[in-house]
Write a protein that holds these residues in place. Structure first.
Motif, PDB file in Angstrom:
ATOM      1  N   PRO A 253       0.791  -1.231   0.000  1.00 48.92           N
ATOM      2  CA  PRO A 253       0.000   0.000   0.000  1.00 48.92           C
ATOM      3  C   PRO A 253       0.820   1.276   0.000  1.00 48.92           C
ATOM      4  O   PRO A 253       0.292   2.339  -0.347  1.00 48.92           O
ATOM      5  N   ASP A 254       2.086   1.202   0.390  1.00 48.65           N
ATOM      6  CA  ASP A 254       2.864   2.423   0.557  1.00 48.65           C
ATOM      7  C   ASP A 254       4.033   2.545  -0.417  1.00 48.65           C
ATOM      8  O   ASP A 254       4.760   3.535  -0.378  1.00 48.65           O
ATOM      9  N   VAL A 255       4.214   1.559  -1.284  1.00 49.30           N
ATOM     10  CA  VAL A 255       5.456   1.501  -2.048  1.00 49.30           C
ATOM     11  C   VAL A 255       5.514   2.537  -3.169  1.00 49.30           C
ATOM     12  O   VAL A 255       6.604   2.967  -3.566  1.00 49.30           O
ATOM     13  N   THR A 256       4.370   2.964  -3.690  1.00 50.15           N
ATOM     14  CA  THR A 256       4.391   3.914  -4.818  1.00 50.15           C
ATOM     15  C   THR A 256       4.339   5.374  -4.374  1.00 50.15           C
ATOM     16  O   THR A 256       4.570   6.268  -5.193  1.00 50.15           O
ATOM     17  N   GLU A 257       4.048   5.611  -3.109  1.00 46.19           N
ATOM     18  CA  GLU A 257       3.855   6.995  -2.667  1.00 46.19           C
ATOM     19  C   GLU A 257       5.090   7.877  -2.860  1.00 46.19           C
ATOM     20  O   GLU A 257       4.956   9.016  -3.331  1.00 46.19           O
ATOM     21  N   PRO A 258       6.306   7.425  -2.523  1.00 43.16           N
ATOM     22  CA  PRO A 258       7.466   8.291  -2.758  1.00 43.16           C
ATOM     23  C   PRO A 258       7.631   8.686  -4.221  1.00 43.16           C
ATOM     24  O   PRO A 258       8.001   9.827  -4.524  1.00 43.16           O
ATOM     25  N   ALA A 259       7.345   7.748  -5.133  1.00 43.33           N
ATOM     26  CA  ALA A 259       7.445   8.071  -6.559  1.00 43.33           C
ATOM     27  C   ALA A 259       6.398   9.100  -6.961  1.00 43.33           C
ATOM     28  O   ALA A 259       6.676  10.009  -7.757  1.00 43.33           O
ATOM     29  N   ASP A 260       5.189   8.972  -6.421  1.00 44.57           N
ATOM     30  CA  ASP A 260       4.144   9.958  -6.710  1.00 44.57           C
ATOM     31  C   ASP A 260       4.552  11.333  -6.171  1.00 44.57           C
ATOM     32  O   ASP A 260       4.352  12.359  -6.837  1.00 44.57           O
ATOM     33  N   ASN A 261       5.115  11.343  -4.960  1.00 45.59           N
ATOM     34  CA  ASN A 261       5.580  12.610  -4.385  1.00 45.59           C
ATOM     35  C   ASN A 261       6.667  13.237  -5.251  1.00 45.59           C
ATOM     36  O   ASN A 261       6.679  14.451  -5.488  1.00 45.59           O
TER      37      ASN A 261
END
Length: 563
Positions: free
Chosen positions: A367-375
């Motif tokens: 659930p959290d793995v793509t958030e840094p890339a989106d940021n």
């Protein structure tokens, strides 16, 4: 393949949870890749390549490798991220064959790779990460400038429907579709295309075709095309890897004599009992770098919803209450794991799924793995990156974050004191992980002296220096490689981590063809995006920015020795 318990408490906990799993029929269901092990509503997802399909690739991989050698293409570059890239690195390091893995956005590391002769270079691209796309764009332009036909030098491992797959089809690159029914027919450009894998289902028997659904639960895919194609091109014996994996595969459906169940029960049983810090020891192993791959596998499979097992690589045991030491081919740990590399890959994948099952989390859920890339993508859209103002400056090091210390040793002391009694310190460096080898060494230096010089220029040495000053685990990772490894655990695991991020000024940047940013800007945006993900979750985090990378690393290590 042997898994031996050397600690009575571990053996007792493992026996208890293994009995529960056997009563539920979990071993056979895991081996068959049954997603409903994680609940009736669990989705199977896209099945990964089973072993039989990987074996069917062998003749074509062999022909491609022969063609590459005949053409003098001895410089193999893998542009990929995640567990498959880590697995390829382990395979080639163990086989002592050269492979350049580019899972980074660091300009210095890219420039280092680009210094190798282009006329002898073949590139394998896999996955959809921005780092992979940038590397591919850079190599495409370089091939064009050199008058080299890119279709003869680029192999894509991708679903034909993905952006990378579509690019490969449009440009005539050799294409290896890793999964799906569309992959049943050969696809490719000039030269013999590699045939695609055949889709596997959840009900397959464990006879060489099974574990497809198990791979779909988010596991390492160490024996998939993304790892095997570059390894074969580099000269590794990938057939032997599959032989060793297939030899252990029938054991993984058994209720007894099952090394995957034994290892997974040890991992999960210990974690349920509070021993959720996994120290990996491999100093006597002939397998090179396996703990780095295990770290990614276990952290990403288990670290979510406030739960998880934290792997710690390269650390000496403190004999803390929450440590579990697993040794690969040595007797220094609580559990000894021994076996050839292909079997190790498969057993650890099964064990990670078993541990996740015991912790009541789905290894496929990230659930959290793509958030840094989106940021990072959002930050790149801004005119300027919002780096902020430093809280203090100590020589070539700027300190960003909520610190009250007046110097760098004081910052380290604050971070160490902030670690909870059951917590850890994680250091992540967005730098060139090979730059330490550029450090000057004395004339006539022996290997030990050269090693000392390299260590004192290596940011990773900071982990060992800080670990000497605390009884809590200290981990180290390279960004953005760590996004696809411990990143999921850092954001979704237990709320007991303290984070130290290191970034650095870029002296010589690299332009990315067709993109409105350079690699240096991308790297800093990725670091800031990662930091934002930590801060929004209330994770204490400090960023150290090196205004001069070499001088900054030396200053960091000197300050750590003053603590």
């Amino acid at each position: 393949m042997d898994v031996l318990y050397r600690d009575e408490k571990v053996a007792s906990a493992a026996s208890s949870v293994a009995g529960r799993l056997v009563a539920d029929g979990a071993p056979a269901r895991l081996a068959a890749g049954d997603p409903t092990v994680w609940g009736e509503d669990a989705e199977a997802g896209a099945a990964g390549p089973p072993l039989r399909a990987s074996r069917e690739l062998l003749p074509d991989m062999g022909r491609l490798a022969e063609q590459a050698r005949a053409a003098g293409l001895t410089n193999v570059v893998l542009a990929a991220t995640g567990a498959a890239a880590l697995a390829a690195e382990v395979i080639c390091d163990t086989a002592d064959v050269p492979l350049t893995v580019l899972d980074t956005s660091d300009p210095g590391q890219l420039r280092r790779a680009l210094a190798d002769p282009l006329e002898s270079t073949i590139v394998v691209a896999a996955g959809s990460a921005v780092e992979t796309e940038c590397c591919l764009l850079i190599y495409e332009e370089l091939f064009a400038q050199a008058g080299i036909e890119a279709a003869e030098r680029i192999v894509a491992v991708a679903d034909p429907r993905s952006p990378l797959g579509q690019r490969a089809l449009e440009r005539g690159y050799r294409l290896v579709p890793p999964t799906g029914p569309d992959a049943a027919s050969p696809v490719g450009g000039p030269g013999p295309a590699l045939p695609g894998d055949v889709q596997g289902g959840a009900g397959q028997p464990a006879d060489g075709q099974g574990l497809a659904g198990l791979r779909a639960r988010g596991l390492g895919a160490a024996l998939s095309a993304a790892a095997l194609v570059p390894s074969a091109l580099a000269g590794a014996d990938v057939a032997r890897l599959l032989d060793d994996a297939e030899e252990v595969l029938p054991l993984l459906s058994r209720d007894s004599g099952n090394p995957g169940l034994a290892l997974g029960a040890a991992l999960g049983g210990a974690a349920l009992g509070g021993r959720d810090k996994l120290l990996l020891e491999d100093q006597l192993s002939a397998i090179a770098g396996l703990p780095d791959w295990i770290e990614a596998l276990v952290a990403e499979s288990t670290g979510k919803h406030g739960k998880g097992i934290l792997p710690v690589v390269g650390a000496d045991p403190n004999r803390s209450h929450d440590e579990l030491v697993i040794a690969i081919e040595s007797d220094v740990g609580d559990v000894r794991v021994e076996g050839p590399l292909g079997a190790q890959f498969l057993v650890w994948e099964y064990a990670a799924a078993t541990a996740a099952l015991l912790l009541d989390v789905d290894p496929a859920d990230r659930p959290d793995v793509t958030e840094p890339a989106d940021n990072a993508a959002a930050l790149l859209a801004l005119p300027e990156l919002p780096a902020g103002a430093p809280a203090l400056v100590d020589g070539p090091v700027e300190v960003y974050g909520p610190v009250t210390a007046k110097d760098l040793p004081g910052v380290f002391i604050e971070l160490l004191h902030a670690i909870p009694a059951d917590g850890y310190l994680a250091v992540t460096a967005y730098l060139d992980r090979l730059a330490a080898f550029d450090a000057p060494v004395p004339d006539g230096a022996d290997f030990e002296q050269m090693t000392d010089a390299w260590m004192m220029a290596d940011p990773a040495t900071l982990r060992a220096l800080l670990a000497l000053r605390t009884d809590r685990p200290v981990t180290f990772g390279w960004g953005p490689r760590s996004w696809h490894a411990t990143g999921q655990y850092h954001k979704g695991g237990p709320q007991n981590g303290v984070f130290l991020q290191i970034t650095g000024a870029v002296a010589e940047d690299v332009t990315v063809p067709g993109k409105p940013y350079t690699l240096g800007r991308l790297q800093l945006a990725q670091a800031l995006g990662d930091l934002e993900s930590l801060e929004t979750r209330g994770r204490p985090a400090v960023r150290l920015h090196l205004t001069d990378r070499a001088a900054g690393v030396a200053h960091l290590l000197a300050a750590a020795q003053e603590v």
